[in-house]
Design a protein around this motif. Structure first.
Motif, PDB file in Angstrom:
ATOM      1  N   ALA A  65      -0.394   0.960   4.113  1.00 42.35           N
ATOM      2  CA  ALA A  65      -1.650   1.752   3.853  1.00 42.35           C
ATOM      3  C   ALA A  65      -2.488   0.982   3.246  1.00 42.35           C
ATOM      4  CB  ALA A  65      -1.170   3.274   3.400  1.00 42.35           C
ATOM      5  N   VAL A  66      -2.011   0.260   2.109  1.00 47.98           N
ATOM      6  CA  VAL A  66      -2.705  -0.563   1.091  1.00 47.98           C
ATOM      7  C   VAL A  66      -3.502  -1.772   2.069  1.00 47.98           C
ATOM      8  CG1 VAL A  66      -2.676  -2.051  -0.894  1.00 47.98           C
ATOM      9  CG2 VAL A  66      -1.581   0.154  -0.880  1.00 47.98           C
ATOM     10  N   MET A  67      -2.473  -2.403   2.753  1.00 47.62           N
ATOM     11  CA  MET A  67      -2.846  -3.530   3.496  1.00 47.62           C
ATOM     12  C   MET A  67      -3.881  -3.144   4.525  1.00 47.62           C
ATOM     13  SD  MET A  67      -1.415  -6.403   2.512  1.00 47.62           S
ATOM     14  CE  MET A  67      -1.577  -5.713   0.875  1.00 47.62           C
ATOM     15  N   TYR A  73     -11.778  -2.626   4.329  1.00 43.14           N
ATOM     16  CA  TYR A  73     -12.893  -2.804   3.455  1.00 43.14           C
ATOM     17  C   TYR A  73     -13.623  -4.236   3.283  1.00 43.14           C
ATOM     18  CZ  TYR A  73     -15.305  -3.500  -0.949  1.00 43.14           C
ATOM     19  OH  TYR A  73     -16.099  -3.829  -2.017  1.00 43.14           O
ATOM     20  N   PHE A  74     -12.813  -5.149   3.297  1.00 44.69           N
ATOM     21  CA  PHE A  74     -13.129  -6.525   3.373  1.00 44.69           C
ATOM     22  C   PHE A  74     -13.972  -7.058   4.530  1.00 44.69           C
ATOM     23  CE2 PHE A  74     -10.087  -7.138  -0.333  1.00 44.69           C
ATOM     24  CZ  PHE A  74     -11.202  -7.323  -1.265  1.00 44.69           C
ATOM     25  N   TYR A  89     -15.435  -1.363  -8.035  1.00 46.94           N
ATOM     26  CA  TYR A  89     -14.584  -0.352  -8.551  1.00 46.94           C
ATOM     27  C   TYR A  89     -13.164  -0.575  -7.743  1.00 46.94           C
ATOM     28  CZ  TYR A  89     -18.701   2.261  -9.837  1.00 46.94           C
ATOM     29  OH  TYR A  89     -19.934   2.510 -10.381  1.00 46.94           O
ATOM     30  N   ILE A  90     -13.204  -1.466  -6.959  1.00 50.26           N
ATOM     31  CA  ILE A  90     -11.959  -1.740  -6.011  1.00 50.26           C
ATOM     32  C   ILE A  90     -10.828  -1.862  -6.672  1.00 50.26           C
ATOM     33  CG2 ILE A  90     -12.560  -4.267  -5.812  1.00 50.26           C
ATOM     34  CD1 ILE A  90     -11.119  -1.729  -2.818  1.00 50.26           C
ATOM     35  N   GLY A  94      -7.516   0.706  -7.068  1.00 48.83           N
ATOM     36  CA  GLY A  94      -6.301   0.196  -6.808  1.00 48.83           C
ATOM     37  C   GLY A  94      -5.401   0.427  -7.644  1.00 48.83           C
ATOM     38  N   LEU A  95      -5.416   0.154  -8.766  1.00 47.98           N
ATOM     39  CA  LEU A  95      -4.628   0.467 -10.074  1.00 47.98           C
ATOM     40  C   LEU A  95      -4.239   2.010 -10.099  1.00 47.98           C
ATOM     41  CD1 LEU A  95      -5.832  -2.193 -12.651  1.00 47.98           C
ATOM     42  CD2 LEU A  95      -3.653  -2.295 -11.210  1.00 47.98           C
TER      43      LEU A  95
END
Length: 281
Positions: A65-67, A73-74, A89-90, A94-95
């Protein structure tokens, strides 16, 4: 044995199709066919990794999901000019997402351990009904010394414990090496597998003293990190791990007698820009 009859998917077929697709796209461009430039951009690599990982893990992979999110986004920002105002804010977002994931994961695993403990206590109370005591359990520490403790002791009620020296008596792996290093020696005689997550960190895990029978699964997810597993040379290690710009090596010193097919370890997961080494002493 039904678990062993499943298709051994180590990701090589899927990676082969990805490489084949890239080759076809490059060929079509050389032949004059119009192929948008963003198709071969680096965010598409993240999207492909995310989609593949999610499909492989039935859309239950946090890593996938993160990938997928980062790639999308990019891609939208670099190729189509959609920033959504998230640029600054990315990383904080993410953190935060990573922290929420680790908290919820710990709670979920704690619930599982509580259920195991309750089931164990229920079975133990039934088997010990009518007797005044239950047989003491023997514990062997890292120096080979033995000590006994009652099985009614809460510290041994199914979940195990970890000494300050790094010696663990847990039956399941639950390793999170996030921007850190983890060193553990496991002593369980009822080993049940578990999970290992290493992100920008590393883990050295000694499993040479554990024992089990049958088939167990270890979920391994590594991104920009490394994991070393020290295991007995006779274990039957089977890999269903997806390697992407990563390495997986079995460096065990095999002895006479071959592998023991009654002790099968199935490694699953994804390794991205990292490495997994399997060793024996």
């Amino acid at each position: 044995m039904n678990q062993l009859s499943k298709k051994n998917n180590d990701g090589s077929i899927a990676v082969g199709f990805i490489i084949l697709g890239i080759g076809v796209i490059l060929l079509l461009r050389k032949l004059g066919f119009f192929i948008p430039g963003w198709v071969l951009s680096w965010p598409m690599i993240l999207i492909a990794i995310g989609v593949f990982t999610l499909i492989k893990h039935e859309f239950r992979s946090f890593f996938g999901a993160v990938m997928l999110f980062l790639g999308s986004y990019f891609l939208l920002r670099n190729e189509f000019g959609f920033d959504f105002g998230l640029g600054q804010y990315i990383w904080p977002i993410g953190l935060i997402v990573l922290g929420i994931y680790l908290i919820t994961q710990k709670r979920r695993e704690k619930q599982v351990l509580d259920d195991i403990r309750q089931n164990w206590q229920s079975k133990n109370s039934k088997t010990s009904f009518g007797s005044s005591s239950v047989e003491d359990a023997k514990v062997v520490d890292e120096n080979g010394n033995t000590s006994s403790t009652s099985s009614n002791d809460s510290s041994f009620s199914g979940s195990g414990f970890t000494r300050t020296t790094g010696t663990s008596f847990h039956d399941r792996l639950n390793i999170d090496a996030i921007f850190s290093g983890v060193n553990r020696k496991f002593m369980s005689k009822n080993f049940q597998g578990g999970k290992i997550t290493a992100a920008f960190g590393g883990a050295d895990l000694d499993l040479t003293q554990v024992d089990f029978n049958g088939v167990i699964t270890i979920q391994v997810d590594i991104i920009f990190g490394g994991v070393k597993l020290f295991v007995p040379p006779h274990w039957d290690i089977r890999t269903e791990v997806t390697n992407i710009a990563a390495g997986l090596e079995d460096k065990r010193f095999f002895r006479e007698g071959g592998v023991d097919t009654s002790k099968v370890v199935v490694l699953k997961g994804t390794i991205l820009f990292g490495g997994l080494e399997i060793k024996s002493f």
